[in-house]
Motif scaffolding. Structure first.
Motif, mmCIF file in Angstrom:
data_model
loop_
_atom_site.group_PDB
_atom_site.id
_atom_site.type_symbol
_atom_site.label_atom_id
_atom_site.label_comp_id
_atom_site.label_asym_id
_atom_site.label_seq_id
_atom_site.Cartn_x
_atom_site.Cartn_y
_atom_site.Cartn_z
ATOM 1 N N UNK A 115 0.833 -1.200 0.000
ATOM 2 C CA UNK A 115 0.000 0.000 0.000
ATOM 3 C C UNK A 115 0.865 1.246 0.000
ATOM 4 N N UNK A 116 1.921 1.200 0.808
ATOM 5 C CA UNK A 116 2.793 2.374 0.922
ATOM 6 C C UNK A 116 3.416 2.707 -0.425
ATOM 7 N N UNK A 167 -8.106 9.185 -0.439
ATOM 8 C CA UNK A 167 -8.616 8.828 -1.765
ATOM 9 C C UNK A 167 -8.741 7.313 -1.916
ATOM 10 N N UNK A 184 0.905 4.223 -2.871
ATOM 11 C CA UNK A 184 0.588 5.630 -2.658
ATOM 12 C C UNK A 184 1.726 6.512 -3.148
ATOM 13 N N UNK A 199 -1.492 9.324 -4.781
ATOM 14 C CA UNK A 199 -2.802 9.494 -4.153
ATOM 15 C C UNK A 199 -2.663 9.387 -2.636
ATOM 16 N N UNK A 200 -3.676 9.842 -1.926
ATOM 17 C CA UNK A 200 -3.588 9.855 -0.466
ATOM 18 C C UNK A 200 -4.393 8.692 0.108
ATOM 19 N N UNK A 201 -4.200 8.458 1.403
ATOM 20 C CA UNK A 201 -4.974 7.420 2.082
ATOM 21 C C UNK A 201 -6.459 7.685 1.914
#
Lengths: 212, 239
Positions: free
Chosen positions: A9-10, A22, A13, A18-20
């Motif tokens: 996930x990191x 979103x 992003x 994109x941000x958490x």
């Protein structure tokens, strides 16, 4: 699924910017399917991973299209559920979604129809794609029509795959929920594998584009 | 459309499920089967052995639904046990206790009492003045928690996450830590994260504030981190 095919996930992003917020919003709106969230244990406890190619392509698409469409419209486009649209055969030709050749083959099998349901449009569209790509013959096209008509309803809301194998020149066409774990003997040749969910997405995009 | 009849149960009564326009129960009511209606109003004890679909649901007292629940608005004053997935497309207000056997999907969820779910919760606004226990992911645009009771969740993900304490330390809490009004989570991820009295392994976000009473294992932040002198942080990393 291989280790290398996953993206954390990191990393995702960082790569996409994109941000958490979103990511979670898109998950909530079902723009990213639940089964793409793969949980694995790591040194910090549990981490979420995604299938790399699928998620990167999906996020690119969402980013490109989100200005024109609302999130709900996007969700509808990505969902494997059938759309509600129906369209006349003439219009499909006019809009260049399918060719006359594939439509004629369809009509030969199913009889002429004034209005094609989404399921029919999808069948013709897939037929058109495969015939044009030279992957199937006319006879196999007829098999395709039959298999789609008989079984697609059962698999409609699931991500399924259409595949054709040949052994010693004998074709076998099938629709499967997941072809990940199928193994044949060495004489069997995979002719093609096609994700129907991706085709539905393409088709919905085409139908929508035309309307806009 | 043909108009549908109402279902009314007063006292002790049983009924079959079906399609009604309004359902009202006073006393002890048992509905055996899937029920769909425009509004459902229940006082006393009600149980539905099937799925429930209704535009609005009001429960005073206790209610049990065995199947899926699908509504626009739901107000629960009392105790409700919904054993399957719950979808509430506009507003869910819980003034008592709600326990959900599967997951909860909603738009706005207000908890003034207690919420317990066995699976994920997804909504746009999740505001709590009470307690909750979620065995899964809480995914919401805005998470606003005023701690009043122990709260427990595996993961929180969203845009803005705020956790505050609603009441002063009581004497009981000093002796029984399990009863103290704190939030326990494994992972908290959001764009704006502002925490107080929270225990978490990992907190990730753009702007993070770790306030008083927090015990956080690892903080990862993009833009800035504010930390209270009182907060315990294992390690902090800027990405």
């Amino acid at each position: 699924m291989n280790e290398e095919d996953l993206i954390s996930k990191k990393e995702l992003l960082e790569l996409t910017g994109i941000s958490y917020g979103q990511l979670y919003r898109w998950k909530r709106k079902n723009l990213i399917p639940e089964e793409w969230f793969v949980r694995k244990s790591s040194f910090t406890g549990q981490e979420t991973f995604f299938p790399r190619d699928k998620i990167l392509q999906r996020i690119e698409r969402i980013k490109n299209m989100k200005d024109g469409l609302s999130l709900d419209e996007l969700a509808d486009m990505f969902s494997p559920n059938l759309g509600a649209e129906s369209m006349s055969a003439v219009k499909l030709i006019e809009r260049n979604i399918v060719t006359i050749f594939s439509l004629e083959l369809f009509e030969e099998e199913m009889g002429q129809k004034e209005l094609l349901s989404f399921n029919d449009i999808l069948t013709v569209y897939v037929l058109h794609k495969l015939l044009q790509g030279g992957e199937i013959t006319r006879e196999e096209g007829k098999m395709l029509i039959a298999v789609m008509r008989e079984h697609y309803g059962d698999l409609a809301a699931k991500p399924c795959e259409l595949a054709l194998i040949r052994k010693m020149g004998v074709p076998l066409l099938f629709l499967t929920e997941s072809a990940e774990q199928i193994y044949f003997d060495k004489d069997v040749k995979w002719v093609f594998r096609l994700s129907l969910a991706a085709s539905i997405e393409e088709l919905k995009l085409k139908l929508n584009e035309m309307e806009a | 459309m043909e108009s549908k009849s109402d279902l009314r149960i007063s006292g002790i009564g049983k009924s079959q499920g079906g399609s009604y326009s309004h359902v009202r129960t006073d006393g002890m009511a048992k509905i055996k089967g899937d029920t769909s209606c425009i509004s459902l109003d229940s006082n006393g004890t009600m149980s539905i052995e099937g799925a429930l679909q209704s535009e609005s649901v009001t429960v005073n007292g206790t209610a049990t639904v065995e199947g899926h629940v699908n509504t626009n608005r739901m107000v629960l004053d009392g105790m409700a046990t919904l054993k399957e997935q719950v979808v509430c497309t506009e507003l869910l207000t819980v003034n008592g206790r709600l326990s959900v056997g599967r997951g909860l999907i909603g738009e706005k969820v207000e908890i003034f009492g207690n919420l317990k779910t066995r699976e994920d919760v997804g909504c746009e606004v999740f505001s709590v003045f009470g307690g909750f226990s979620i065995d899964g992911l809480l995914n919401a645009g805005l998470v606003d928690v005023k701690l009043n009771m122990p709260c427990r969740v595996q993961e929180i993900g969203g845009d803005t996450i705020t956790v505050r304490r609603a009441k002063k330390y009581s004497v009981i809490e000093q002796f029984v830590p399990a009863l103290s009004a704190r939030l326990h989570a494994h992972t908290i991820e959001g764009d704006e994260v502002d925490l107080e009295y929270t225990d978490a392994e990992i907190v990730r976000g753009n702007n993070v504030r770790i306030g008083e009473g927090c015990k956080i294992g690892r903080v990862e932040y993009k833009q800035q981190l504010q930390r209270d002198a009182d907060a315990q942080i294992g390690s902090a990393h800027q990405l």
